[in-house]
Design a protein around this motif. Sequence first.
Motif, PDB file in Angstrom:
ATOM      1  N   TYR A 118      94.105  31.345  55.916  1.00 26.82           N
ATOM      2  CA  TYR A 118      93.392  32.089  56.968  1.00 26.82           C
ATOM      3  C   TYR A 118      94.352  33.002  57.736  1.00 26.82           C
ATOM      4  O   TYR A 118      94.035  34.164  58.017  1.00 26.82           O
ATOM      5  CB  TYR A 118      92.725  31.120  57.940  1.00 26.82           C
ATOM      6  CG  TYR A 118      91.405  30.568  57.457  1.00 26.82           C
ATOM      7  CD1 TYR A 118      90.280  31.383  57.358  1.00 26.82           C
ATOM      8  CD2 TYR A 118      91.285  29.226  57.098  1.00 26.82           C
ATOM      9  CE1 TYR A 118      89.062  30.871  56.922  1.00 26.82           C
ATOM     10  CE2 TYR A 118      90.062  28.710  56.649  1.00 26.82           C
ATOM     11  CZ  TYR A 118      88.966  29.538  56.570  1.00 26.82           C
ATOM     12  OH  TYR A 118      87.757  29.040  56.123  1.00 26.82           O
ATOM     13  N   LYS A 132      89.992  43.862  64.463  1.00 28.89           N
ATOM     14  CA  LYS A 132      88.717  43.193  64.745  1.00 28.89           C
ATOM     15  C   LYS A 132      88.323  42.267  63.596  1.00 28.89           C
ATOM     16  O   LYS A 132      87.861  41.148  63.826  1.00 28.89           O
ATOM     17  CB  LYS A 132      87.619  44.231  64.992  1.00 28.89           C
ATOM     18  CG  LYS A 132      87.773  44.992  66.305  1.00 28.89           C
ATOM     19  CD  LYS A 132      86.603  45.933  66.548  1.00 28.89           C
ATOM     20  CE  LYS A 132      86.762  46.664  67.888  1.00 28.89           C
ATOM     21  NZ  LYS A 132      85.638  47.601  68.139  1.00 28.89           N
ATOM     22  N   LEU A 135      90.492  39.235  63.750  1.00 28.23           N
ATOM     23  CA  LEU A 135      90.038  38.282  64.765  1.00 28.23           C
ATOM     24  C   LEU A 135      88.838  37.483  64.266  1.00 28.23           C
ATOM     25  O   LEU A 135      88.756  36.263  64.496  1.00 28.23           O
ATOM     26  CB  LEU A 135      89.675  39.027  66.051  1.00 28.23           C
ATOM     27  CG  LEU A 135      89.227  38.147  67.224  1.00 28.23           C
ATOM     28  CD1 LEU A 135      90.324  37.172  67.621  1.00 28.23           C
ATOM     29  CD2 LEU A 135      88.825  39.028  68.428  1.00 28.23           C
ATOM     30  N   ASP A 136      87.933  38.138  63.560  1.00 29.63           N
ATOM     31  CA  ASP A 136      86.770  37.437  63.002  1.00 29.63           C
ATOM     32  C   ASP A 136      87.203  36.344  62.023  1.00 29.63           C
ATOM     33  O   ASP A 136      86.671  35.231  62.040  1.00 29.63           O
ATOM     34  CB  ASP A 136      85.840  38.422  62.286  1.00 29.63           C
ATOM     35  CG  ASP A 136      85.109  39.348  63.249  1.00 29.63           C
ATOM     36  OD1 ASP A 136      85.059  39.023  64.451  1.00 29.63           O
ATOM     37  OD2 ASP A 136      84.616  40.402  62.791  1.00 29.63           O
ATOM     38  N   ILE A 138      90.212  34.791  61.766  1.00 26.79           N
ATOM     39  CA  ILE A 138      90.950  33.683  62.370  1.00 26.79           C
ATOM     40  C   ILE A 138      90.029  32.823  63.230  1.00 26.79           C
ATOM     41  O   ILE A 138      90.191  31.600  63.327  1.00 26.79           O
ATOM     42  CB  ILE A 138      92.151  34.211  63.191  1.00 26.79           C
ATOM     43  CG1 ILE A 138      93.271  33.154  63.225  1.00 26.79           C
ATOM     44  CG2 ILE A 138      91.763  34.628  64.576  1.00 26.79           C
ATOM     45  CD1 ILE A 138      93.925  32.890  61.911  1.00 26.79           C
ATOM     46  N   THR A 139      89.008  33.441  63.851  1.00 32.15           N
ATOM     47  CA  THR A 139      88.034  32.677  64.631  1.00 32.15           C
ATOM     48  C   THR A 139      87.206  31.775  63.721  1.00 32.15           C
ATOM     49  O   THR A 139      86.953  30.605  64.040  1.00 32.15           O
ATOM     50  CB  THR A 139      87.104  33.623  65.419  1.00 32.15           C
ATOM     51  OG1 THR A 139      87.896  34.445  66.296  1.00 32.15           O
ATOM     52  CG2 THR A 139      86.098  32.841  66.237  1.00 32.15           C
ATOM     53  N   LYS A 140      86.803  32.315  62.570  1.00 34.78           N
ATOM     54  CA  LYS A 140      86.070  31.507  61.592  1.00 34.78           C
ATOM     55  C   LYS A 140      86.932  30.356  61.103  1.00 34.78           C
ATOM     56  O   LYS A 140      86.457  29.217  60.948  1.00 34.78           O
ATOM     57  CB  LYS A 140      85.646  32.386  60.405  1.00 34.78           C
ATOM     58  CG  LYS A 140      84.924  31.610  59.307  1.00 34.78           C
ATOM     59  CD  LYS A 140      84.606  32.488  58.116  1.00 34.78           C
ATOM     60  CE  LYS A 140      83.952  31.689  56.999  1.00 34.78           C
ATOM     61  NZ  LYS A 140      83.673  32.525  55.796  1.00 34.78           N
ATOM     62  N   LEU A 142      89.318  28.815  62.685  1.00 34.42           N
ATOM     63  CA  LEU A 142      89.432  27.795  63.735  1.00 34.42           C
ATOM     64  C   LEU A 142      88.186  26.916  63.805  1.00 34.42           C
ATOM     65  O   LEU A 142      88.263  25.742  64.184  1.00 34.42           O
ATOM     66  CB  LEU A 142      89.684  28.468  65.081  1.00 34.42           C
ATOM     67  CG  LEU A 142      91.088  29.051  65.277  1.00 34.42           C
ATOM     68  CD1 LEU A 142      91.125  29.969  66.496  1.00 34.42           C
ATOM     69  CD2 LEU A 142      92.118  27.942  65.413  1.00 34.42           C
ATOM     70  N   LYS A 143      87.039  27.491  63.441  1.00 34.11           N
ATOM     71  CA  LYS A 143      85.804  26.712  63.444  1.00 34.11           C
ATOM     72  C   LYS A 143      85.669  25.852  62.183  1.00 34.11           C
ATOM     73  O   LYS A 143      84.992  24.820  62.194  1.00 34.11           O
ATOM     74  CB  LYS A 143      84.599  27.650  63.544  1.00 34.11           C
ATOM     75  CG  LYS A 143      84.487  28.372  64.879  1.00 34.11           C
ATOM     76  CD  LYS A 143      83.295  29.321  64.880  1.00 34.11           C
ATOM     77  CE  LYS A 143      83.160  30.054  66.216  1.00 34.11           C
ATOM     78  NZ  LYS A 143      82.037  31.015  66.218  1.00 34.11           N
ATOM     79  N   ASP A 156      95.587  29.261  66.425  1.00 37.22           N
ATOM     80  CA  ASP A 156      95.077  29.592  67.758  1.00 37.22           C
ATOM     81  C   ASP A 156      96.006  30.579  68.461  1.00 37.22           C
ATOM     82  O   ASP A 156      95.543  31.485  69.157  1.00 37.22           O
ATOM     83  CB  ASP A 156      94.938  28.316  68.591  1.00 37.22           C
ATOM     84  CG  ASP A 156      93.989  28.497  69.768  1.00 37.22           C
ATOM     85  OD1 ASP A 156      93.040  29.301  69.644  1.00 37.22           O
ATOM     86  OD2 ASP A 156      94.190  27.844  70.800  1.00 37.22           O
ATOM     87  N   ARG A 159      95.277  33.905  67.049  1.00 39.79           N
ATOM     88  CA  ARG A 159      94.027  34.435  67.622  1.00 39.79           C
ATOM     89  C   ARG A 159      94.286  35.101  68.971  1.00 39.79           C
ATOM     90  O   ARG A 159      93.818  36.218  69.232  1.00 39.79           O
ATOM     91  CB  ARG A 159      93.006  33.300  67.786  1.00 39.79           C
ATOM     92  CG  ARG A 159      91.715  33.741  68.469  1.00 39.79           C
ATOM     93  CD  ARG A 159      90.837  32.555  68.828  1.00 39.79           C
ATOM     94  NE  ARG A 159      91.494  31.646  69.751  1.00 39.79           N
ATOM     95  CZ  ARG A 159      91.608  31.847  71.057  1.00 39.79           C
ATOM     96  NH1 ARG A 159      91.110  32.951  71.607  1.00 39.79           N
ATOM     97  NH2 ARG A 159      92.214  30.960  71.820  1.00 39.79           N
ATOM     98  N   GLU A 163      93.809  39.060  70.048  1.00 35.08           N
ATOM     99  CA  GLU A 163      92.967  39.418  71.196  1.00 35.08           C
ATOM    100  C   GLU A 163      93.722  40.314  72.177  1.00 35.08           C
ATOM    101  O   GLU A 163      93.152  41.261  72.735  1.00 35.08           O
ATOM    102  CB  GLU A 163      92.476  38.159  71.903  1.00 35.08           C
ATOM    103  CG  GLU A 163      91.371  37.426  71.152  1.00 35.08           C
ATOM    104  CD  GLU A 163      90.919  36.168  71.872  1.00 35.08           C
ATOM    105  OE1 GLU A 163      91.680  35.675  72.742  1.00 35.08           O
ATOM    106  OE2 GLU A 163      89.815  35.669  71.561  1.00 35.08           O
TER     107      GLU A 163
END
Length: 229
Positions: A118, A132, A135-136, A138-140, A142-143, A156, A159, A163
């Motif tokens: 990731y 952008k 960020l999408d 790395i956010t995915k 983390l989930k 994190d 991320r 940001e």
Amino acid sequence: MFVAGKKRKAPPSSARTAPSARARTNASFSAASSALKATEAEINKWYLLGTENARERQYRTSLDYYNRAIALALNENVRNARLYEARAHTLHKLGEYKRAMDDAKEAVITDGNSTAGYMRIASILAATGKPKDALDVITKGLKTVHAQTSGYTQMDVQRMSIERQLDPKYVPRVDYRLDPIQRLPEDLAVLVLRLLDIRMLAICRAVSRYWMMLIDSVPVLWSRPQFTS
């Protein structure tokens, strides 16, 4: 009941052959297990050689070893995400973003908890002007990745870094500690070093391990006419 002079009846043929069949089955499993262990050892050998060369920034050599490891793994149907993670890192360093991206995605497909996969995808997207999208991703990640997985904290941190870059008020910091010689392609670094005399070269050798290895690996730096008199 035993009667003298009368032969015992032989056991059924299936009873006589059953132990032998089991023995053959056990031997077959043992041979397959030994072959798998030998294959995994061979894959690990190429992987470690690739990692060692990557640490020394010998990325082309490192790539060759990782290619061998992955080719053997594919041939023997061995799934190993870290091989793709490692090769993605090397390809990224070589500027081969598309291939690096493919390997990073393969790492995530092979292991859904591949934090390195990731992070590599996000790094490539950020490096190619798509913060952008980075960020999408790395956010995915983390989930998706379990919070106790090694590398989760680094994800994190990445991320938060992305940001900050997306903040209109963000001003990139200039790190004056960056090594200019190390950031240059090796052939250009040698051209710069050829401008120095022997005294300055000797001083440069003491700057860092990388400078020393680079200077020592180019004999022409020491064999110019002004040095042989």
